[in-house]
Design a protein around this motif. Structure first.
Motif, PDB file in Angstrom:
ATOM      1  N   ARG A 116      -4.433   3.417   1.839  1.00  0.00           N
ATOM      2  CA  ARG A 116      -4.017   3.754   2.794  1.00  0.00           C
ATOM      3  C   ARG A 116      -2.417   2.976   3.083  1.00  0.00           C
ATOM      4  O   ARG A 116      -1.614   3.219   3.536  1.00  0.00           O
ATOM      5  CB  ARG A 116      -4.237   4.123   4.069  1.00  0.00           C
ATOM      6  CG  ARG A 116      -5.040   5.221   4.046  1.00  0.00           C
ATOM      7  CD  ARG A 116      -5.830   5.172   5.491  1.00  0.00           C
ATOM      8  NE  ARG A 116      -5.081   6.270   6.359  1.00  0.00           N
ATOM      9  CZ  ARG A 116      -4.828   5.890   8.085  1.00  0.00           C
ATOM     10  NH1 ARG A 116      -5.782   5.528   7.809  1.00  0.00           N
ATOM     11  NH2 ARG A 116      -4.206   7.215   8.159  1.00  0.00           N
ATOM     12  N   LEU A 117      -2.296   1.793   2.347  1.00  0.00           N
ATOM     13  CA  LEU A 117      -1.367   0.904   2.333  1.00  0.00           C
ATOM     14  C   LEU A 117      -0.379   1.082   0.801  1.00  0.00           C
ATOM     15  O   LEU A 117      -0.486   0.169   0.227  1.00  0.00           O
ATOM     16  CB  LEU A 117      -1.771  -0.345   2.530  1.00  0.00           C
ATOM     17  CG  LEU A 117      -2.160  -0.746   3.854  1.00  0.00           C
ATOM     18  CD1 LEU A 117      -2.043  -2.172   3.946  1.00  0.00           C
ATOM     19  CD2 LEU A 117      -0.823  -0.994   4.592  1.00  0.00           C
ATOM     20  N   ARG A 118       0.078   2.291   0.678  1.00  0.00           N
ATOM     21  CA  ARG A 118       0.492   2.800  -0.547  1.00  0.00           C
ATOM     22  C   ARG A 118       1.245   4.106  -0.927  1.00  0.00           C
ATOM     23  O   ARG A 118       1.110   4.431   0.245  1.00  0.00           O
ATOM     24  CB  ARG A 118      -0.536   2.789  -1.963  1.00  0.00           C
ATOM     25  CG  ARG A 118      -1.505   3.775  -1.192  1.00  0.00           C
ATOM     26  CD  ARG A 118      -2.927   3.506  -2.392  1.00  0.00           C
ATOM     27  NE  ARG A 118      -2.615   4.391  -3.685  1.00  0.00           N
ATOM     28  CZ  ARG A 118      -4.173   4.348  -4.607  1.00  0.00           C
ATOM     29  NH1 ARG A 118      -4.806   3.522  -4.964  1.00  0.00           N
ATOM     30  NH2 ARG A 118      -3.838   5.597  -4.880  1.00  0.00           N
ATOM     31  N   THR A 119       2.392   4.818  -1.153  1.00  0.00           N
ATOM     32  CA  THR A 119       2.985   5.903  -0.991  1.00  0.00           C
ATOM     33  C   THR A 119       2.113   7.432  -1.170  1.00  0.00           C
ATOM     34  O   THR A 119       1.825   8.201  -1.134  1.00  0.00           O
ATOM     35  CB  THR A 119       3.893   5.918  -2.172  1.00  0.00           C
ATOM     36  OG1 THR A 119       3.521   5.860  -3.740  1.00  0.00           O
ATOM     37  CG2 THR A 119       5.288   5.054  -1.943  1.00  0.00           C
ATOM     38  N   ASP A 120       0.843   6.965  -1.918  1.00  0.00           N
ATOM     39  CA  ASP A 120       0.435   8.217  -2.030  1.00  0.00           C
ATOM     40  C   ASP A 120      -1.442   7.221  -2.346  1.00  0.00           C
ATOM     41  O   ASP A 120      -2.367   7.672  -2.999  1.00  0.00           O
ATOM     42  CB  ASP A 120      -0.079   8.528  -3.755  1.00  0.00           C
ATOM     43  CG  ASP A 120      -0.091   6.941  -4.649  1.00  0.00           C
ATOM     44  OD1 ASP A 120       0.081   6.208  -4.324  1.00  0.00           O
ATOM     45  OD2 ASP A 120      -0.173   7.980  -5.968  1.00  0.00           O
ATOM     46  N   ALA A 121      -1.613   8.275  -1.144  1.00  0.00           N
ATOM     47  CA  ALA A 121      -2.941   7.741  -0.744  1.00  0.00           C
ATOM     48  C   ALA A 121      -3.798   9.182  -1.555  1.00  0.00           C
ATOM     49  O   ALA A 121      -3.331  10.022  -2.032  1.00  0.00           O
ATOM     50  CB  ALA A 121      -3.755   8.257   0.419  1.00  0.00           C
ATOM     51  N   PRO A 122      -5.375   8.306  -1.921  1.00  0.00           N
ATOM     52  CA  PRO A 122      -5.838   9.342  -3.101  1.00  0.00           C
ATOM     53  C   PRO A 122      -5.655  11.073  -2.278  1.00  0.00           C
ATOM     54  O   PRO A 122      -6.322  10.880  -1.195  1.00  0.00           O
ATOM     55  CB  PRO A 122      -7.444   8.520  -3.417  1.00  0.00           C
ATOM     56  CG  PRO A 122      -7.306   7.056  -2.585  1.00  0.00           C
ATOM     57  CD  PRO A 122      -5.873   7.425  -1.820  1.00  0.00           C
ATOM     58  N   ALA A 123      -6.531  11.576  -3.232  1.00  0.00           N
ATOM     59  CA  ALA A 123      -6.046  13.246  -3.406  1.00  0.00           C
ATOM     60  C   ALA A 123      -7.226  13.713  -2.108  1.00  0.00           C
ATOM     61  O   ALA A 123      -8.741  12.673  -2.571  1.00  0.00           O
ATOM     62  CB  ALA A 123      -6.345  14.221  -3.931  1.00  0.00           C
ATOM     63  N   GLY A 124      -7.211  14.546  -0.865  1.00  0.00           N
ATOM     64  CA  GLY A 124      -8.590  14.712   0.014  1.00  0.00           C
ATOM     65  C   GLY A 124      -8.862  13.059   0.807  1.00  0.00           C
ATOM     66  O   GLY A 124      -9.507  13.322   2.309  1.00  0.00           O
ATOM     67  N   TYR A 125      -7.935  11.856   0.419  1.00  0.00           N
ATOM     68  CA  TYR A 125      -8.691  11.036   2.169  1.00  0.00           C
ATOM     69  C   TYR A 125      -7.199  10.657   2.878  1.00  0.00           C
ATOM     70  O   TYR A 125      -6.634  11.735   3.116  1.00  0.00           O
ATOM     71  CB  TYR A 125      -8.382   9.531   0.732  1.00  0.00           C
ATOM     72  CG  TYR A 125      -9.022   8.480   1.368  1.00  0.00           C
ATOM     73  CD1 TYR A 125     -10.358   8.221   1.931  1.00  0.00           C
ATOM     74  CD2 TYR A 125      -8.313   7.247   2.487  1.00  0.00           C
ATOM     75  CE1 TYR A 125     -11.228   7.320   2.525  1.00  0.00           C
ATOM     76  CE2 TYR A 125      -9.016   6.424   3.140  1.00  0.00           C
ATOM     77  CZ  TYR A 125     -10.295   6.940   3.397  1.00  0.00           C
ATOM     78  OH  TYR A 125     -10.900   5.190   3.267  1.00  0.00           O
ATOM     79  N   PHE A 126      -7.396   9.794   3.835  1.00  0.00           N
ATOM     80  CA  PHE A 126      -6.524  10.141   5.028  1.00  0.00           C
ATOM     81  C   PHE A 126      -5.161   9.896   3.871  1.00  0.00           C
ATOM     82  O   PHE A 126      -5.261   9.447   3.235  1.00  0.00           O
ATOM     83  CB  PHE A 126      -7.192   8.947   6.425  1.00  0.00           C
ATOM     84  CG  PHE A 126      -8.225   9.723   6.974  1.00  0.00           C
ATOM     85  CD1 PHE A 126      -8.596  11.021   6.525  1.00  0.00           C
ATOM     86  CD2 PHE A 126      -8.987   8.382   6.218  1.00  0.00           C
ATOM     87  CE1 PHE A 126     -10.173  10.540   7.258  1.00  0.00           C
ATOM     88  CE2 PHE A 126     -10.693   8.976   7.152  1.00  0.00           C
ATOM     89  CZ  PHE A 126     -10.809   9.749   7.336  1.00  0.00           C
ATOM     90  N   VAL A 127      -4.355  10.330   5.397  1.00  0.00           N
ATOM     91  CA  VAL A 127      -2.493   9.865   4.486  1.00  0.00           C
ATOM     92  C   VAL A 127      -2.716   8.845   4.773  1.00  0.00           C
ATOM     93  O   VAL A 127      -3.001   7.788   5.837  1.00  0.00           O
ATOM     94  CB  VAL A 127      -1.806  10.670   5.272  1.00  0.00           C
ATOM     95  CG1 VAL A 127      -2.289  11.973   5.630  1.00  0.00           C
ATOM     96  CG2 VAL A 127      -1.931  10.676   6.660  1.00  0.00           C
ATOM     97  N   ALA A 128      -1.284   8.062   4.054  1.00  0.00           N
ATOM     98  CA  ALA A 128      -0.480   6.595   3.684  1.00  0.00           C
ATOM     99  C   ALA A 128      -0.164   6.216   5.521  1.00  0.00           C
ATOM    100  O   ALA A 128       0.262   7.674   5.985  1.00  0.00           O
ATOM    101  CB  ALA A 128       0.126   6.603   2.552  1.00  0.00           C
ATOM    102  N   PHE A 129      -0.124   5.220   5.673  1.00  0.00           N
ATOM    103  CA  PHE A 129       0.563   4.504   6.326  1.00  0.00           C
ATOM    104  C   PHE A 129       2.172   5.206   6.396  1.00  0.00           C
ATOM    105  O   PHE A 129       2.410   4.380   5.174  1.00  0.00           O
ATOM    106  CB  PHE A 129      -0.090   3.016   7.109  1.00  0.00           C
ATOM    107  CG  PHE A 129      -1.304   3.362   7.484  1.00  0.00           C
ATOM    108  CD1 PHE A 129      -1.923   3.479   8.286  1.00  0.00           C
ATOM    109  CD2 PHE A 129      -2.461   2.704   6.216  1.00  0.00           C
ATOM    110  CE1 PHE A 129      -3.392   3.702   8.799  1.00  0.00           C
ATOM    111  CE2 PHE A 129      -3.340   2.250   6.704  1.00  0.00           C
ATOM    112  CZ  PHE A 129      -3.330   3.089   8.600  1.00  0.00           C
TER     113      PHE A 129
END
Ligand SMILES: NC(=O)c1ccc[n+]([C@@H]2O[C@H](COP(=O)([O-])OP(=O)(O)OC[C@H]3O[C@@H](n4cnc5c(N)ncnc54)[C@H](OP(=O)(O)O)[C@@H]3O)[C@@H](O)[C@H]2O)c1
Length: 342
Positions: free
Chosen positions: A54-67
């Motif tokens: 989650r330490l990136r602009t685009d967390a993988p699809a379906g995963y918890f959103v990026a911080f």
């Protein structure tokens, strides 16, 4: 009364290996809880590989959103004590878990579903349990280990199960649950000390994947192949497992930590899923909340009887959380990695 607390924020998204300089710890005013809310003083917070995704602009699809940058990090598990409550069912002094960790104080809304339900504010009964166990064997880690074995039908026993990252939080629980379920368990980890712990204290066969070739290790320890692979690593480990799985073998795809700080690494032999009738089953602990009560019932008994050992690596003080994350991903921690907050 104006309270002041501290929280960790992301300053910048890391490129490659995470470093403490990617974060800052800031002092903030803590507001009083509004009607329906609860103020919690956090005492323990969790350190998870999933934070790195989650330490990136685009967390993988379906995963918890990026911080988001420059804000408190929502969606990190914590245990703490209620200090003020404007919500029914919660009173000062209650021990609770929730998902607003990596900060000293959290104003929590009990009605808000967090981390797929695993992180929703919950009152804990710690009469016979260490509070930190609710971030380990009695919480999301226990659920993930149990659910992963459940979804690939590996709780019935009588099979050979390989668990990778086996000296870590999820892995060490998967090893113990698989063994208690009557399987032969093979564990792999990245240091001789971890391997000695797996062999001597958890009583399973184990090898150091950094010492030699994965295929050679698997051939030596499981010459008749494996039936189930519990995968926390992906890449080279998953590729080796596909080679080594017996016909109709199953993979519980728990995580892919070898790829969290670099480009995806394979596997290159996916056709073996066809030729050997293999099942690759991705799963989320939080998608299996219906198994939580069952897991906790079993786990409470196993912890009490000493059949399951809960090991932790504890970092002291909120400021150490970024350092703890870097150490965990690099393999310098054993068992569940936790931060103790004052
Ligand atoms: N599906 C879900 O719902 C869910 C929930 C929680 C966690 N997970 C996943 O489960 C896995 C384990 O999480 P955890 O919280 O229990 O962490 P952990 O195992 O306590 O810590 C991660 C460990 O991974 C190992 N590792 C790091 N890079 C590696 C590499 N390139 N090759 C092999 N091993 C490597 C390190 O141990 P060594 O010293 O052995 O290298 C490190 O200590 C992660 O993939 C995580 O994303 C999934």
């Amino acid at each position: 009364m104006t309270r002041v607390g501290r929280e960790v924020r992301v300053r910048r998204y890391p490129v490659g290996e995470v470093s403490p300089e990617d974060f800052e710890v800031v002092e903030v005013d803590v507001r009083d809880p509004a009607p329906g809310q609860v103020l919690v003083r956090n005492t323990w917070t969790s350190v998870d590989p999933g934070l790195r995704i989650r330490l990136r602009t685009d967390a993988p699809a379906g995963y918890f959103v990026a911080f988001p940058l420059g804000q408190a990090m929502d969606g990190v598990m914590a245990v703490g004590e209620v200090v003020d409550s404007c919500a029914s069912g919660f009173a000062p002094g209650d021990l609770v878990s929730h998902a607003q960790g990596w900060r000293e104080f959290a104003v929590v809304d009990p009605g808000e579903v967090q981390l797929g339900g695993v992180g929703t504010l919950t009152r804990l009964d710690a009469e016979d349990a260490e509070p930190s166990w609710f971030l380990g064997p009695l919480g999301g880690m226990g659920l993930t280990a149990y659910a992963g074995l459940h979804v690939v039908d590996a709780l019935k026993g009588g099979e050979t199960v390989w668990v990778s990252a086996a000296a870590g939080a999820v892995g060490s629980l998967a090893v113990q649950i698989a063994k208690l379920s009557g399987n032969r368990v093979i564990a792999s980890a990245g240091s001789d000390d971890k391997v000695a712990w797996l062999r001597d204290e958890l009583g399973v066969e184990a090898f150091n994947y950094r010492d030699g070739d994965l295929a050679a290790h698997l051939n030596a320890v499981a010459p008749d192949g494996i039936d189930v692979y519990f995968d926390s690593v992906g890449g080279d480990h998953l590729e080796a497992a596909l080679d080594h799985l017996n016909r109709s073998g199953r993979v519980a795809m728990c995580g892919s930590i070898s790829e969290y700080e670099s480009e995806p690494k394979g596997p290159r032999n996916l056709f073996l899923t066809v030729s050997k009738d293999l099942t690759l089953r991705g799963f989320r602990g939080s998608s299996n909340l219906h198994l939580m009560a069952d897991m906790q019932r079993h786990m409470t008994g196993w912890l009490r009887s000493g059949e399951v050992v809960s090991r932790t690596t504890v970092f002291e003080g909120l400021d150490t959380a970024p350092q703890a994350l870097a150490a965990m991903i690099a393999g310098r921690t054993t068992g569940k990695t936790l931060v103790s907050i004052g």
